[in-house]
Design a protein around this motif. Structure first.
Motif, PDB file in Angstrom:
ATOM      1  N   PHE A   1      27.436   2.881  -8.073  1.00 12.60           N
ATOM      2  CA  PHE A   1      26.608   4.033  -8.415  1.00 12.60           C
ATOM      3  C   PHE A   1      26.598   4.334  -9.906  1.00 12.60           C
ATOM      4  O   PHE A   1      25.848   5.180 -10.364  1.00 12.60           O
ATOM      5  N   THR A   2      27.468   3.680 -10.679  1.00  8.74           N
ATOM      6  CA  THR A   2      27.634   4.100 -12.069  1.00  8.74           C
ATOM      7  C   THR A   2      26.989   3.160 -13.071  1.00  8.74           C
ATOM      8  O   THR A   2      27.000   3.448 -14.254  1.00  8.74           O
TER       9      THR A   2
ATOM     10  N   ALA B   1      14.617   4.884  -4.392  1.00 10.40           N
ATOM     11  CA  ALA B   1      15.750   5.722  -3.996  1.00 10.40           C
ATOM     12  C   ALA B   1      17.022   4.920  -3.746  1.00 10.40           C
ATOM     13  O   ALA B   1      17.935   5.393  -3.087  1.00 10.40           O
TER      14      ALA B   1
ATOM     15  N   GLU C   1      21.331   3.949   3.894  1.00  7.84           N
ATOM     16  CA  GLU C   1      20.454   2.825   3.564  1.00  7.84           C
ATOM     17  C   GLU C   1      21.085   1.918   2.506  1.00  7.84           C
ATOM     18  O   GLU C   1      21.002   0.698   2.585  1.00  7.84           O
TER      19      GLU C   1
ATOM     20  N   GLU D   1      18.772  11.257 -12.727  1.00  8.84           N
ATOM     21  CA  GLU D   1      17.542  10.482 -12.854  1.00  8.84           C
ATOM     22  C   GLU D   1      16.499  10.944 -11.838  1.00  8.84           C
ATOM     23  O   GLU D   1      15.321  11.066 -12.143  1.00  8.84           O
TER      24      GLU D   1
ATOM     25  N   CYS E   1      27.747   8.768  -1.515  1.00  7.54           N
ATOM     26  CA  CYS E   1      28.809   8.789  -2.516  1.00  7.54           C
ATOM     27  C   CYS E   1      29.673  10.028  -2.340  1.00  7.54           C
ATOM     28  O   CYS E   1      29.177  11.090  -1.960  1.00  7.54           O
TER      29      CYS E   1
ATOM     30  N   GLU F   1      24.683  10.429 -12.569  1.00 10.22           N
ATOM     31  CA  GLU F   1      23.562   9.793 -13.256  1.00 10.22           C
ATOM     32  C   GLU F   1      22.394   9.534 -12.306  1.00 10.22           C
ATOM     33  O   GLU F   1      21.234   9.681 -12.683  1.00 10.22           O
ATOM     34  N   LEU F   2      22.724   9.141 -11.068  1.00  6.43           N
ATOM     35  CA  LEU F   2      21.667   8.900 -10.082  1.00  6.43           C
ATOM     36  C   LEU F   2      20.907  10.189  -9.802  1.00  6.43           C
ATOM     37  O   LEU F   2      19.672  10.225  -9.783  1.00  6.43           O
TER      38      LEU F   2
ATOM     39  N   TYR G   1      14.844  11.583   1.259  1.00  7.90           N
ATOM     40  CA  TYR G   1      14.244  10.520   0.449  1.00  7.90           C
ATOM     41  C   TYR G   1      15.300   9.432   0.317  1.00  7.90           C
ATOM     42  O   TYR G   1      16.240   9.569  -0.463  1.00  7.90           O
ATOM     43  N   GLY G   2      15.181   8.372   1.108  1.00  8.15           N
ATOM     44  CA  GLY G   2      16.228   7.343   1.141  1.00  8.15           C
ATOM     45  C   GLY G   2      17.528   7.988   1.572  1.00  8.15           C
ATOM     46  O   GLY G   2      17.592   8.648   2.610  1.00  8.15           O
ATOM     47  N   ASP G   3      18.553   7.820   0.770  1.00  7.62           N
ATOM     48  CA  ASP G   3      19.835   8.443   1.079  1.00  7.62           C
ATOM     49  C   ASP G   3      19.971   9.825   0.451  1.00  7.62           C
ATOM     50  O   ASP G   3      21.013  10.465   0.574  1.00  7.62           O
ATOM     51  N   PHE G   4      18.927  10.271  -0.225  1.00  5.89           N
ATOM     52  CA  PHE G   4      18.983  11.595  -0.853  1.00  5.89           C
ATOM     53  C   PHE G   4      18.517  12.660   0.134  1.00  5.89           C
ATOM     54  O   PHE G   4      17.688  12.402   1.022  1.00  5.89           O
TER      55      PHE G   4
ATOM     56  N   SER H   1      31.415  12.363 -10.236  1.00  9.55           N
ATOM     57  CA  SER H   1      31.161  11.698 -11.515  1.00  9.55           C
ATOM     58  C   SER H   1      30.484  10.350 -11.318  1.00  9.55           C
ATOM     59  O   SER H   1      29.807   9.854 -12.217  1.00  9.55           O
ATOM     60  N   ASN H   2      30.678   9.742 -10.143  1.00  9.63           N
ATOM     61  CA  ASN H   2      30.065   8.431  -9.911  1.00  9.63           C
ATOM     62  C   ASN H   2      28.562   8.510  -9.764  1.00  9.63           C
ATOM     63  O   ASN H   2      27.852   7.597 -10.169  1.00  9.63           O
TER      64      ASN H   2
ATOM     65  N   TYR I   1      23.370  13.467  -2.664  1.00  5.88           N
ATOM     66  CA  TYR I   1      23.377  12.013  -2.487  1.00  5.88           C
ATOM     67  C   TYR I   1      24.475  11.691  -1.483  1.00  5.88           C
ATOM     68  O   TYR I   1      25.659  11.804  -1.777  1.00  5.88           O
ATOM     69  N   ARG I   2      24.070  11.316  -0.275  1.00  8.02           N
ATOM     70  CA  ARG I   2      25.027  11.269   0.833  1.00  8.02           C
ATOM     71  C   ARG I   2      26.014  10.105   0.811  1.00  8.02           C
ATOM     72  O   ARG I   2      27.141  10.272   1.250  1.00  8.02           O
TER      73      ARG I   2
END
Lengths: 296, 237
Positions: free
Chosen positions: A261-262, A275, A221, B157, B145, B153-154, B117-120, B149-150, B142-143
Motif C-alpha cells: 500500500f505504500t 481503485a 478485491e 489520492e 489495510c 497515501e492511497l 468503490y473497489g475496496d473503498f 500510515s500505510n 480503505y478496508r
C-alpha cells in the motif's frame, strides 16, 4: 589333461603337414626349382615333406598310446540337451527372435522421435531426459524430499527475514503448509508438495486463515488480485533442477508485498488504478506496477 | 475493518448543502462507485450536574457500521476515556439522569449515502445539529489495510481525485497522537517510543469514533463563534 593337449597339438601338426604336402603337389613344379634336374628337386622336396608326415603320424600314435581312457563320460551340463533336437522348425526360436528384433528396432526409432519433439518444447513443467541420469534423480528430489529437508529450507528463510514470520503445519501427512505473515499487510498460505509450491492463498491481515480452510478467497478485491499474481509467479519461479533456490527466490518475491500500500506504480507514478494499488511486483527487480501498467 | 479518514468539505459559495452532496454523489457514480444503503453516526452529549463532584462530560455515540454497539467517551478535560458497550448502555444513561443530563439541542449527527468503490467505502455525510445543517463530512474507509500510515497515501489520492481539491500530504493530526497501547502501559514514560503513534498501530473502530467526536466538536465551535443557534456553556473545557 596335458597329455590330451599334447595329443591335440600333435594332430594339428599332422594335419598341417598333410595339408602342406597336398599344397606342394597341387602347385606342381615351379620356377624356383631351377631349370636342370627340376623333377629330381621336386621329388626330393616331396620326399622330405612326406617324411615329415610320417614323423608326425608316428608322434600322434605314440601320444595316443600314452593316453588313458576317461573313467566315465564327460558331464556336459545343459549343453548336452542341445544335441537332442537340432531341427529349427521344432524349436520355433527363429520367429521369436525376429519379433524381438523388430520391437527393439521400433523402440529405438520412437524414442529418437520423442527426444526430438521434447527438446523443441522448452516450456515444459516436468524435466524429462531419458538419457540424463542426474535429471531423473532431481525429479525425485523435488517431489519426494524428506520433511527434515523442507523444514531446513524454511527455517533458513525465516532466519533471514524480520518482518515476515513463518508457521509450518503438516495437516496432510508429510507435505507442509506454511502460513506466512508479511508485515501487518497480508497473510499467505503456501501449500508444498515436497519442496515444490502447489498452491497459494492470500488474505488480508484481519481475515482468518486456517489450515482447515485454504481455498476460500479473500473478501477484499486487492488480495484476490494479489493471489492471481502469486500464482503466475509460482509458475515462473518453478525450477525442478534447483528446487531449494526456487522456493527461496519465490519467498523473496512474495516478501516484496510488505510495501503493497505504500509504494506507487513505477510506470504511472500513481497509487490507484481502478481503485486498486499496484498489485504486480516485477519478478527480477521487485518494482511495483499496476496490472494494467506492467505490459505498457 | 479498515482504516477510516474523515475529511470536512466546505460548501462552495452560492450552493446549498444538498446540492453539493448531490454533485459529489454524481462524481462518485461516474467514477464507478456503487451506492450501498445509507449510514448514520450520531453523538449525544451528557453534562454532569454541578453538585456531583468534578465535572466530567460524557459523549455517547452510535455508528451504523457497528449497530450492536454503543460508544462512550468520558471527557475529564485533560484525558479522554473510551468505552465500547452493548446497545443497552443507552438505557443505563437514562438511569443516570440525576448525575448527567442530556443536552438535546447539542445532539449532532452525520448521515447520508454510503458508496462502495473497489475496496473503498465512501460515505457522504451531511452534518446536522438539532435539525440545522452544519456542513459536509466525508468518510473514506480503505478496508484491506489495518495500519493508517500505510494507506494514507492511497486515501489521499482518492480524495484528491474526486473532490478536485488539494489535500495536505501529512496524515491528519489525530493519527499523530500516541497510541492507546503505549499510553496505558505503566512504564509508558520510560519505554515510550515517539514513533509509535496511532498511525503505526492497528486501526480500531474506536478511532473512527474519536475522529467523529473531534470533527463534531469543531462544528459546534464554529456554530458558537458565528453565534448561530446559541448553545450554552462550552462543551469541552
Amino acid at each position: 589333461m596335458d597329455s590330451l593337449n599334447n595329443a591335440l597339438s600333435a594332430i594339428k601338426n599332422l594335419r598341417s603337414s598333410v595339408g602342406h604336402v597336398f599344397e606342394v603337389l597341387a602347385n606342381g613344379v615351379q620356377a624356383h626349382h631351377g631349370d636342370d634336374g627340376r623333377d629330381s628337386k621336386f621329388l626330393v622336396q616331396f620326399q622330405e615333406l612326406f617324411n615329415n608326415v610320417n614323423l608326425n603320424l608316428r608322434e600322434v600314435e605314440s601320444v595316443i598310446n600314452g593316453l588313458t581312457p576317461p573313467p566315465a563320460p564327460f558331464n556336459l551340463g545343459h549343453t548336452a540337451a542341445l544335441a537332442q533336437e537340432t531341427t529349427d522348425e521344432r524349436q520355433a526360436l527363429y520367429s521369436q527372435l525376429v519379433n524381438s528384433y523388430k520391437w527393439v528396432d521400433k523402440i529405438h526409432e520412437y524414442s529418437f522421435l520423442a527426444n526430438n519433439i521434447l527438446n523443441c518444447n522448452s516450456l515444459r513443467r516436468s524435466y524429462i531426459s531419458y538419457s540424463n541420469k542426474r535429471g531423473r534423480l532431481q525429479i525425485s528430489s523435488c517431489n519426494n524430499t524428506s520433511p527434515q529437508h523442507v523444514d531446513k529450507v524454511l527455517n533458513e528463510l525465516s532466519l533471514n527475514s524480520l518482518q515476515t514470520n513463518y508457521k509450518i503445519w503438516r495437516p496432510f501427512g508429510s507435505n507442509a503448509v506454511v502460513i506466512v505473515n508479511i508485515g501487518r499487510i497480508l497473510k499467505a498460505a503456501i501449500v508444498f508438495k515436497g519442496v515444490m509450491i502447489e498452491w497459494v492463498t492470500v488474505k488480508g491481515f484481519d481475515e482468518s486463515l486456517d489450515v482447515d480452510d485454504l481455498w476460500t478467497e479473500s473478501r477484499y478485491e486487492v488480495f484476490r488480485k494479489v493471489q492471481e499474481q502469486t500464482h503466475s509467479a509460482m509458475l515462473h519461479f518453478f525450477s525442478p533442477t534447483l528446487p531449494d533456490l526456487a522456493v527461496k527466490s519465490y519467498m523473496t518475491w512474495i516478501h516484496s508485498y510488505n510495501k503493497l500500500f505504500t509504494e506507487p506504480c513505477r510506470r504511472c507514478g500513481k497509487y490507484l488504478y481502478n481503485a486498486l494499488p499496484p498489485t504486480w511486483r516485477d519478478l527480477r527487480t521487485l518494482e511495483p506496477f499496476h496490472e494494467e501498467c506492467k505490459n505498457c | 475493518m479498515g482504516v477510516t479518514v474523515l475529511q470536512p468539505y466546505s460548501v462552495p459559495e452560492g450552493q446549498t448543502g444538498p446540492q453539493t452532496i448531490e454533485f459529489l454523489a454524481k462524481r462518485l457514480l461516474a467514477l464507478g462507485a456503487v451506492q450501498a444503503s445509507t449510514f448514520i453516526v450520531d453523538c449525544e452529549t451528557f453534562i454532569p450536574n454541578p453538585q456531583h463532584g468534578t465535572p466530567k462530560t460524557v459523549h455517547v455515540l452510535h455508528n451504523s457500521e457497528y449497530p450492536a454497539s454503543t460508544f462512550a467517551v468520558l471527557d475529564t478535560g485533560t484525558k479522554q476515556v473510551p468505552l465500547v458497550a452493548d446497545a443497552l448502555f443507552d438505557l443505563l444513561m437514562l438511569k443516570m439522569a440525576p448525575a448527567h443530563t442530556s443536552k438535546k439541542q447539542t445532539k449532532i449527527e452525520s448521515k447520508g449515502a454510503r458508496f462502495e468503490y473497489g475496496d473503498f467505502l465512501i460515505k457522504l455525510g451531511s452534518v446536522t445539529m438539532a435539525e440545522n445543517f452544519k456542513g459536509i463530512l466525508l468518510e473514506v474507509e480503505y478496508r484491506p489495510c489495518v495500519i493508517p500510515s500505510n494507506c494514507w497515501e492511497l486515501i489521499r489520492e482518492l480524495l484528491q481525485g474526486f473532490l478536485g481539491v488539494s489535500i495536505p500530504a501529512t496524515i491528519p493530526p489525530y493519527f499523530n497522537t500516541p497510541s492507546i497501547m503505549s499510553m496505558n502501559h505503566p512504564k509508558s514514560s520510560e519505554i515510550f517510543n515517539p514513533n509509535h503513534t496511532k498511525q503505526n498501530d492497528v486501526y480500531q473502530p474506536m478511532d473512527t469514533i474519536n475522529q467523529y467526536l473531534e470533527h463534531f466538536g469543531n462544528f459546534r465551535k464554529q456554530t458558537m463563534l458565528s453565534g448561530g443557534t446559541g448553545i450554552g456553556a462550552p462543551l469541552r473545557s
